[in-house]
Write a protein that holds these residues in place. Structure first.
Motif, mmCIF file in Angstrom:
data_model
loop_
_atom_site.group_PDB
_atom_site.id
_atom_site.type_symbol
_atom_site.label_atom_id
_atom_site.label_comp_id
_atom_site.label_asym_id
_atom_site.label_seq_id
_atom_site.Cartn_x
_atom_site.Cartn_y
_atom_site.Cartn_z
ATOM 1 N N ARG A 184 43.996 78.679 10.831
ATOM 2 C CA ARG A 184 42.731 77.948 10.797
ATOM 3 C C ARG A 184 42.347 77.366 12.161
ATOM 4 N NH1 ARG A 184 44.364 74.182 5.974
ATOM 5 N NH2 ARG A 184 42.255 73.385 5.963
ATOM 6 N N LEU A 219 41.868 58.831 14.621
ATOM 7 C CA LEU A 219 41.833 59.322 13.250
ATOM 8 C C LEU A 219 42.035 60.826 13.041
ATOM 9 C CD1 LEU A 219 39.372 56.788 11.981
ATOM 10 C CD2 LEU A 219 41.549 57.302 10.939
ATOM 11 N N TYR A 260 45.394 62.346 11.867
ATOM 12 C CA TYR A 260 45.893 62.445 10.491
ATOM 13 C C TYR A 260 45.829 63.884 10.002
ATOM 14 C CZ TYR A 260 46.107 61.979 5.444
ATOM 15 O OH TYR A 260 46.449 62.137 4.133
ATOM 16 N N LEU A 261 44.668 64.494 10.191
ATOM 17 C CA LEU A 261 44.523 65.864 9.713
ATOM 18 C C LEU A 261 45.273 66.832 10.620
ATOM 19 C CD1 LEU A 261 40.801 65.885 8.640
ATOM 20 C CD2 LEU A 261 42.798 65.948 7.183
ATOM 21 N N GLY A 316 48.816 66.475 9.614
ATOM 22 C CA GLY A 316 49.034 66.801 8.205
ATOM 23 C C GLY A 316 48.830 68.272 7.898
ATOM 24 N N VAL A 317 47.885 68.927 8.570
ATOM 25 C CA VAL A 317 47.589 70.324 8.249
ATOM 26 C C VAL A 317 48.388 71.290 9.126
ATOM 27 C CG1 VAL A 317 45.784 72.064 8.117
ATOM 28 C CG2 VAL A 317 45.279 69.715 7.498
ATOM 29 N N GLU A 364 53.294 65.405 6.212
ATOM 30 C CA GLU A 364 52.308 64.527 5.576
ATOM 31 C C GLU A 364 52.769 63.080 5.637
ATOM 32 O OE1 GLU A 364 51.373 66.048 1.730
ATOM 33 O OE2 GLU A 364 50.762 67.975 2.577
ATOM 34 N N MET A 383 50.609 60.185 7.514
ATOM 35 C CA MET A 383 50.185 58.967 6.828
ATOM 36 C C MET A 383 50.753 57.737 7.519
ATOM 37 S SD MET A 383 48.239 57.972 4.509
ATOM 38 C CE MET A 383 47.839 58.496 2.875
ATOM 39 N N VAL A 434 38.674 72.520 1.174
ATOM 40 C CA VAL A 434 38.096 72.884 2.458
ATOM 41 C C VAL A 434 38.183 74.389 2.695
ATOM 42 C CG1 VAL A 434 40.141 72.624 3.883
ATOM 43 C CG2 VAL A 434 37.907 72.058 4.812
ATOM 44 N N ARG A 435 39.134 75.054 1.996
ATOM 45 C CA ARG A 435 39.202 76.512 2.179
ATOM 46 C C ARG A 435 38.265 77.223 1.232
ATOM 47 N NH1 ARG A 435 45.554 77.640 3.290
ATOM 48 N NH2 ARG A 435 45.919 75.464 3.755
ATOM 49 N N TRP A 465 32.202 73.342 4.240
ATOM 50 C CA TRP A 465 31.233 72.276 4.495
ATOM 51 C C TRP A 465 31.301 71.197 3.440
ATOM 52 C CZ3 TRP A 465 29.013 71.383 8.942
ATOM 53 C CH2 TRP A 465 28.969 72.448 9.859
ATOM 54 N N LEU A 494 34.171 69.047 4.305
ATOM 55 C CA LEU A 494 33.825 68.168 5.426
ATOM 56 C C LEU A 494 32.947 67.005 4.944
ATOM 57 C CD1 LEU A 494 34.491 68.354 8.403
ATOM 58 C CD2 LEU A 494 32.204 69.245 8.786
ATOM 59 N N ILE A 530 35.471 53.804 8.323
ATOM 60 C CA ILE A 530 35.953 54.396 9.558
ATOM 61 C C ILE A 530 34.749 54.662 10.465
ATOM 62 C CG2 ILE A 530 37.141 56.416 10.496
ATOM 63 C CD1 ILE A 530 38.889 54.512 8.877
ATOM 64 N N PHE A 555 31.743 55.715 13.006
ATOM 65 C CA PHE A 555 30.778 56.793 13.007
ATOM 66 C C PHE A 555 30.483 57.299 11.609
ATOM 67 C CE2 PHE A 555 32.159 57.024 17.496
ATOM 68 C CZ PHE A 555 30.934 56.645 18.026
ATOM 69 N N LEU A 576 42.515 58.639 1.621
ATOM 70 C CA LEU A 576 43.124 59.762 2.334
ATOM 71 C C LEU A 576 43.890 60.665 1.381
ATOM 72 C CD1 LEU A 576 44.401 58.512 5.781
ATOM 73 C CD2 LEU A 576 42.423 59.877 5.216
ATOM 74 N N ARG A 577 44.328 60.106 0.248
ATOM 75 C CA ARG A 577 45.026 60.939 -0.711
ATOM 76 C C ARG A 577 44.097 62.041 -1.210
ATOM 77 N NH1 ARG A 577 46.943 59.133 -6.297
ATOM 78 N NH2 ARG A 577 48.038 61.025 -6.871
ATOM 79 N N ARG A 618 43.665 64.404 1.569
ATOM 80 C CA ARG A 618 44.877 65.202 1.716
ATOM 81 C C ARG A 618 44.832 66.397 0.769
ATOM 82 N NH1 ARG A 618 49.340 64.380 -1.595
ATOM 83 N NH2 ARG A 618 51.131 65.611 -0.962
ATOM 84 N N PHE A 666 42.308 68.906 2.101
ATOM 85 C CA PHE A 666 42.558 69.534 3.401
ATOM 86 C C PHE A 666 43.945 70.133 3.544
ATOM 87 C CE2 PHE A 666 38.724 67.478 4.432
ATOM 88 C CZ PHE A 666 38.221 68.117 5.546
ATOM 89 N N MET A 667 44.927 69.527 2.891
ATOM 90 C CA MET A 667 46.294 69.941 3.205
ATOM 91 C C MET A 667 46.943 70.762 2.116
ATOM 92 S SD MET A 667 47.683 66.562 5.015
ATOM 93 C CE MET A 667 46.619 65.648 6.104
ATOM 94 N N GLN A 668 46.407 70.744 0.914
ATOM 95 C CA GLN A 668 47.048 71.489 -0.160
ATOM 96 C C GLN A 668 46.483 72.909 -0.208
ATOM 97 O OE1 GLN A 668 49.507 70.294 -1.932
ATOM 98 N NE2 GLN A 668 49.395 68.274 -1.008
ATOM 99 N N LEU A 688 25.690 56.805 13.125
ATOM 100 C CA LEU A 688 25.485 56.969 14.560
ATOM 101 C C LEU A 688 24.480 55.967 15.103
ATOM 102 C CD1 LEU A 688 25.403 60.845 14.988
ATOM 103 C CD2 LEU A 688 27.147 59.264 15.774
#
Lengths: 522, 484
Positions: free
Chosen positions: A112, A148, A151-152, A155-156, A182, A186, B364-365, B369, B372, B384, B386, B424-425, B428, B431-433, B463
C-alpha cells in the motif's frame, strides 16, 4: 513566479509535502512509479527550498527572517505566521535531508505505497511547519500533525517482531499484545498526546497571562510572565515536549515505537520527530518561561544525565538490533536535553547541533537496519555474524554511523557532544559533564560490539543466503547521509554559524546576563 | 396586546417549514406507490429553500409580546437545525425508500415537525411555548426511533420497539419532571416569561424547582446521571435516525438550557452551579470510560456522545458570552462529525441494528475514501488538529480557563486522550485489519453526497474556523445582551 516563490519560500517548503500527499492520494493505486515520483518530488522541493533558505539567510542581520503572516482566527489573534531564525535554518535542512533519504529508503515499498507516502508526507509537512511557525498556536497545530500520522504508519506498515511475554505480568503482556506494532502505535500515540494535553493547558495559560490578544511567539517572549505561572508551567511543557524528546521516564514509547516502525518512519521519527520535542522545550519552554527554566534547569539537566546513561546501558543489554538503535536515540536525545539545561552558549549550540548530527546519524542507522532486516529477516544480533563478506558497503556505512555515534572526531557527532560537554563544564553543575562522557564511552562499547558481532567474525550461516549489498535507490540514502556526517563533522561552521547567531540572540534573555558576557568575551 | 400579523414575521421561517410539512403530507396522498421517493427530494428542497431564505428574510425582533425573540442567536440555531435536517434527509433517502417504501410520507413529515420544534425553540422566551416546542421536537423523534418496528422479524430481539419506547418513556418522564419543576418556579416567581422569572427571590422551593427543571433537561441531552436511555436507543433505531437523534435533542436541549439557565435563573444560579459541575465531571468520566469496552460502534458513539455533552456543558457552565458562543461552535462541529460517522456506518452496515467494530475491518481497502472520511470524523470527535473538533475543544477549554476553571481544562484534556483510545479502535479496525469480506461497498449517490458535505464541513471548519467562530460568538453575545 520567481519572485512569488522567493517571497513565499517558507510556505512552499511546508506546503510542498502536503500538496504531494494530496497528489499521491489522487493517483490510482496501480500507478506505483507515479506515486513514488510524486512523493520524491515533494520531498525534493522542500529540500531545495531548505537549501535556498540556508543560502539566503542574512547572517549579518540575524533575527527572524522571511516573515510571512496570514490571519487564521483574527478575533483571537491566531496568525499563520512563518519565519526562520538560525536554528530554524539548520533544522529545516535536516528535515529536508531526512525526508528525501526516507523516501529513497522506502522507494521499493510494496505494501500500500499510496497511503504510506501520503501519511509520510503529511507528517513531514507538520515537521517543517513546527520549525518555522512563529505563532505558538500554529506551532502546536503543526506539532500534532507531525505526531499523529505515526499511529497509522506504525500500526499498518510496522514490523511484526514481537517481544516474548515472560515474567509475573506475562498475562497482561499477552492481553495487550506487548511489542506488537499495534501496541507500539497505541502506546506512542497515547503517551505523546498526554504530553500534548499538558502543552495545550500551558499555551492557554500563557495566552491569557499575556493579555489574551495574540499567540505570537515574539509577543509572548517579550511578556514577563508571573513567577508563579512560570514555575508550574515549565514542568508541564517539559513533560509535554519532553515525552516526544524521549526524556526519562517518559521515553518508554520510543524503543517500542522505533522497533515496530517501518524503515522510513523510524528514520523520520528518530531523525526528526524526537527533535521537535527538544526544540519545543528550548524554543517554547525555556525561551518563553526563562524563570521557570532557570529554576528547573538542575532537574532538566539531572534527568538528561540519567537519559544519557540509562539509554546507553539499556542499548548495551539489547539483543534486537532495532532496540539498540532506539535506546541509543534515547541516550543521544539526553545529550540534547543536557545541552539545553546548561543554559550556556556552548551548551545550546551543542544541543541544536546534536539534533542535527543525531538526525543524520540515526537516519543512516535506521536505513541500514532496514536493509539488513530486509535481507536477513531477523533483527536478533546473536544469530548474525560475518555479514561483511556479503554486504561490505553496508558494513562500512554501519561502522561510520557507529563512529559518529560514539563521537569520533571528524564526524558530526563529535562536534555536538564536544560542545555540550564544554557547556556542561561551564554551567553551574560541572559534574554533568562526567556522566555525559561516561555515556559516550558506553556508546562506544555497544556500537563497536554490535558492529563486530554482525559484520565480522564467523558466518554468515546458510540461513542468510539472501544477503547482498545495497543496490539501486538504496544507495542514495546511504551515501547522502554518510557524506553529510563527514561534511558537517569536518566543517561544522557550515551550520554552526547559523545556530550560533540564534543562540547569541536568545540565550541572554534566558540565562543570567552576567554569566553570558564572560562567555561571549572569550 | 392583541397579536397582529407583524408578530408572525420573526416566525416566518418556522411557518414556512410547517407549511412545507403539510405540503409533504398532501403530496403523499396523491403520489402512487413506487414514486414516494420524490417526497424525500421535496423535503430536501424545502429545507434547503428555508436555509437559503434564512440569509435573506429578516426574522429579528420580538413577537407575541416578547414571548418570542428573533435575532442572531435564534437564527444560528435555526440554521444548525436546518443543516442537520437536510443532511439527515439526504442520507435517509435510500434507506427509507428501500426499507419503508410505503411509509415514506410519514417519515419526512415527522422529521419536519421535529425540525419545526427545533427551529422555534431557541427564540422562545416563555416557559410554556418552550415546553411545547420542545415536545414538538421530542415526540416525533420517539416515533422515528421505532420506525424499524417491522424490520426485526426474528422476534427475539425487539430492538426497534425497545428503542422507541425507551426514548418515549424517558422523554415523557423528563418532560413531567421539567414541568413539575417549572410549575414550582412559576409558583415562586408568578411569571412565565423568562426575564420576569429572573427577578424571583431565591427560596428553597425555587431551588427545588430549578433543580427539577435542570434534571428534566439533562435527561434530554443525555447528561449523567440521566444518560441511561442513550446507548439502547442508539443501538435499536435505524442508522439515519440515530444520526439525527444524536444531534437534534442535544441541540434543542442546549438551546432550552441556555435560555432557562442564563436568562430565567441568571440571578439565582448559585444552587445550580455545583450540580452542573458534578454533571460535567460525571458525564466526561462515565461517557469516556463506558465507551472504552463497547464492541458495538453505535453504542460506543452513544457513550461518546455523553462525553461530548460534558464538554458542551462546560461552555454553558462558564455562563459567559464567550463560553456560550463556544458551546454553539462545539455543537456545529459535533453535528458534522457525528452525522458523518453515522452515515459511514449506514454505508457499511445498512440493515443492522448494532454494528460490531469488526464489521468495519479493512474498510480502507474496500473503499479508500470512505475510510479516510471515517478517520477524519473520528479524529474530529476526538479533537485532533485540522479537524473542526479540535478547535471546538480548544475553544471550550479557553472559555473554561478564562472563567478560572483551570482544573476543568486539565480534566477535560485528559479525558480527551482517553476518548482517543476508543475512537482509534474504530480507526484501527478500518485501517489495520484485513477486510472481513471482499464484497464491494455500494455507496448510493445521495448518501455519498451527505458524507461529502460532512467531510467538507469537518475539514473546512478545521482549516479555517474563523467565520463560524465569529458568528457563534456574536450570536451568544446578542443572546446574553437580550437581543435574541
Amino acid at each position: 513566479m520567481g519572485n512569488f516563490a522567493h517571497a513565499h519560500l517558507l510556505s512552499i517548503i511546508v506546503a510542498a509535502p502536503a500538496v504531494a500527499a494530496l497528489v499521491v492520494l489522487l493517483l490510482p493505486e496501480s500507478e506505483r512509479l507515479a506515486i513514488r515520483m510524486a512523493a520524491l518530488f515533494g520531498a525534493l522541493c522542500s529540500l531545495a527550498g531548505s537549501i535556498e533558505v540556508l543560502r539566503t539567510y542574512d547572517t549579518a542581520q540575524a533575527g527572524l527572517q522571511r516573515m510571512e503572516r496570514y490571519a487564521l482566527v483574527p478575533s483571537m489573534g491566531i496568525d499563520l505566521s512563518l519565519a526562520v531564525d538560525g536554528w530554524g535554518v539548520s533544522l529545516l535542512l535536516l528535515t529536508g535531508i531526512i525526508i528525501t533519504a526516507g523516501v529513497f529508503a522506502s522507494f521499493t515499498l510494496e505494501e500500500r505505497p499510496k497511503e504510506f507516502f501520503a501519511l509520510l508526507l503529511v507528517l513531514v509537512a507538520g515537521v517543517f511547519g513546527v520549525f518555522v511557525a512563529q505563532d505558538i498556536f500554529v506551532f502546536f497545530l503543526f506539532y500534532e500533525v507531525a505526531v499523529l500520522p505515526m499511529y497509522l504508519l506504525i500500526g499498518v506498515w510496522g514490523s511484526h517482531g514481537k517481544v516474548e511475554a515472560h515474567g509475573p505480568f506475562a498475562f497482561i503482556w499477552k492481553r495487550f499484545d506487548v511489542g506488537g506494532r499495534e501496541y507500539a502505535a497505541m502506546k506512542l500515540t497515547l503517551m505523546l498526546l498526554v504530553g500534548s494535553a499538558a502543552i495545550l493547558v500551558v499555551i492557554i495559560a500563557m495566552y491569557f497571562a499575556a493579555g489574551g490578544t495574540s499567540f505570537d511567539l515574539t509577543h509572548l517572549a517579550n511578556t514577563k510572565f508571573p513567577r508563579e505561572l512560570q514555575l508550574w508551567a515549565f514542568p508541564l511543557l517539559w513533560l509535554g515536549f519532553g515525552s516526544l524528546a524521549g526524556v526519562f521516564p517518559f521515553h518508554t514509547w520510543s524503543p517500542d515505537g522505533h522497533a515496530a516502525a517501518p524503515t522510513a518512519v523510524s528514520m523520520l521519527h528518530a531523525g526528526v520527530l524526537m527533535k521537535l520535542g527538544a526544540f519545543g522545550v528550548i524554543r517554547i519552554g525555556m525561551m518563553l518561561l526563562p524563570e521557570g527554566a532557570r529554576y528547573w534547569a538542575p532537574w532538566v539537566g539531572g534527568i538528561a544525565v540519567i537519559n544519557v546513561l540509562y539509554g546507553a546501558l539499556s542499548a548495551m543489554s539489547q539483543k534486537d538490533l532495532k532496540y539498540i538503535i532506539a535506546y541509543s536515540s534515547v541516550s543521544h536525545m539526553g545529550v540534547v536535553m543536557l545541552g539545553a539545561a546548561t543554559l550556556t552558549v556552548d551548551g545550546w549550540n551543542g544541543a541544536i547541533y546534536q539534533m542535527f548530527a543525531h538526525g543524520m546519524m540515526t537516519g543512516l542507522f535506521f536505513a541500514l537496519v532496514g536493509l539488513i532486516y530486509g535481507r536477513a529477516h531477523t533483527r536478533l544480533i546473536p544469530r548474525m555474524g560475518g555479514f561483511a563478506k556479503d554486504m561490505p558497503w553496508v558494513a562500512g556505512f554501519f561502522v561510520l554511523a557507529g563512529l559518529s555515534s560514539l563521537g569520533l572526531p571528524g564526524l558530526a557527532g563529535f562536534v555536538a557532544e564536544f560542545l555540550v560537554f564544554m557547556g556542561a563544564w561551564q554551567s553551574a553543575h560541572s559534574w554533568w559533564a562526567i556522566p555525559g562522557i561516561v555515556g559516550a564511552w558506553v556508546t562506544a562499547v555497544y556500537v563497536l560490539n554490535a558492529s563486530r558481532t554482525i559484520f565480522f567474525g564467523t558466518g554468515p550461516s546458510d540461513e542468510f543466503h539472501e544477503l547482498r549489498d545495497a543496490h539501486g535507490t538504496e544507495w542514495v540514502a546511504l551515501w547522502g547521509l554518510s557524506l553529510c556526517l563527514m561534511l558537517f563533522g569536518s566543517y561544522p561552521r557550515l551550520i554552526l554559524d547559523f545556530i550560533h547567531i540564534a543562540t547569541n540572540e536568545y540565550l541572554p534573555k534566558v540565562a543570567l546576563v552576567a554569566d553570558q558576557l564572560a562567555v561571549l568575551a572569550r | 396586546m392583541t397579536p397582529t400579523l407583524e408578530d408572525l414575521r420573526p416566525l416566518s421561517l418556522d411557518l414556512a417549514l410547517l407549511l412545507g410539512a403539510f405540503a409533504v403530507l398532501t403530496v403523499d396522498l396523491f403520489l402512487p406507490h413506487g414514486r414516494k421517493r420524490a417526497l424525500g427530494w421535496l423535503t430536501l428542497a424545502l429545507l434547503l429553500g428555508v436555509f437559503t431564505a434564512s440569509f435573506f428574510v429578516d426574522v429579528s425582533g420580538p413577537a407575541f409580546a416578547g414571548t418570542y425573540l428573533g435575532g442572531p442567536w435564534a437564527l444560528m440555531w435555526k440554521r444548525i437545525a436546518l443543516c442537520a435536517g437536510a443532511l439527515t434527509t439526504l442520507a435517509s433517502l435510500d434507506h427509507v425508500d428501500r426499507h419503508f417504501p410505503t411509509r415514506q410520507g410519514e417519515f419526512y413529515l415527522l422529521l419536519l415537525f421535529c425540525l419545526t420544534g427545533m427551529t422555534i425553540l431557541p427564540g422562545v422566551r416563555d416557559i410554556i411555548p418552550l415546553i411545547i416546542s420542545f415536545e414538538l421536537m421530542g415526540i416525533p423523534l420517539s416515533v422515528l426511533a421505532a420506525y424499524a418496528k417491522t424490520e426485526d422479524k426474528d422476534g427475539v430481539h425487539k430492538h426497534a420497539p425497545e428503542a422507541g419506547l425507551k426514548l418515549y418513556l424517558v422523554s415523557a418522564v423528563s418532560t413531567a419532571i421539567t414541568l413539575f419543576g417549572l410549575s414550582l418556579v412559576y409558583g415562586m416567581s408568578g411569571a412565565t416569561k423568562l426575564d420576569a422569572i429572573a427577578h424571583a427571590q431565591l427560596s428553597p422551593l425555587l431551588s427545588v424547582g430549578m433543580l427539577m427543571t435542570l434534571a428534566g433537561l439533562a435527561f434530554k441531552i443525555g447528561a449523567v446521571p440521566f444518560h441511561m436511555w442513550i446507548p439502547d436507543t442508539y443501538q435499536g433505531a435505524p442508522t439515519p435516525v440515530v444520526a439525527f437523534l444524536s444531534v437534534a435533542p442535544k441541540a434543542s436541549g442546549f438551546a432550552a438550557l441556555s435560555a432557562i439557565l442564563l436568562i430565567a435563573f441568571r440571578a439565582n444560579q448559585a444552587p445550580l452551579a455545583s450540580v452542573l459541575v458534578l454533571s460535567i465531571v460525571a458525564s466526561l468520566l462515565v461517557g469516556n470510560l463506558m465507551a472504552l469496552p463497547q464492541n458495538d460502534v453505535k453504542r460506543m458513539l452513544g457513550y461518546s456522545g455523553i462525553a461530548q455533552v460534558g464538554y458542551m456543558l462546560i461552555g454553558l457552565y462558564t455562563g459567559t458570552s464567550y463560553g456560550v458562543g463556544m458551546l454553539l461552535f462545539y455543537l456545529t462541529g459535533y453535528l458534522v462529525s457525528n452525522l458523518g460517522v453515522f452515515f459511514v456506518l449506514e454505508v457499511v452496515a445498512p440493515r443492522r441494528f448494532g454494528v460490531d467494530v469488526s464489521e468495519l475491518d479493512g474498510l480502507v481497502r474496500r473503499a479508500p475514501w470512505l475510510g479516510l472520511a471515517l478517520l477524519m470524523f473520528l479524529l474530529s470527535l476526538a479533537g485532533i488538529p485540522f479537524a473542526v473538533g479540535f478547535w471546538a475543544k480548544f475553544f471550550i477549554f479557553m472559555a473554561a480557563y478564562r472563567a478560572g476553571q483551570t482544573w476543568l481544562v486539565l480534566f477535560g484534556a485528559t479525558m480527551a486522550i482517553v476518548s482517543l483510545f476508543y475512537y482509534l479502535r474504530v480507526a484501527r479496525a478500518a485501517f489495520m485489519q484485513p477486510p472481513a469480506t471482499n464484497e464491494t461497498l455500494q455507496i448510493r449517490p445521495a448518501l455519498a453526497a451527505a458524507i461529502i458535505v460532512c467531510l467538507l464541513g469537518v475539514v473546512g471548519m478545521g482549516l479555517y474556523p474563523a467565520p463560524f467562530l465569529e458568528r457563534a460568538a456574536a450570536a451568544a453575545q446578542a443572546f446574553l445582551e437580550g437581543q435574541g
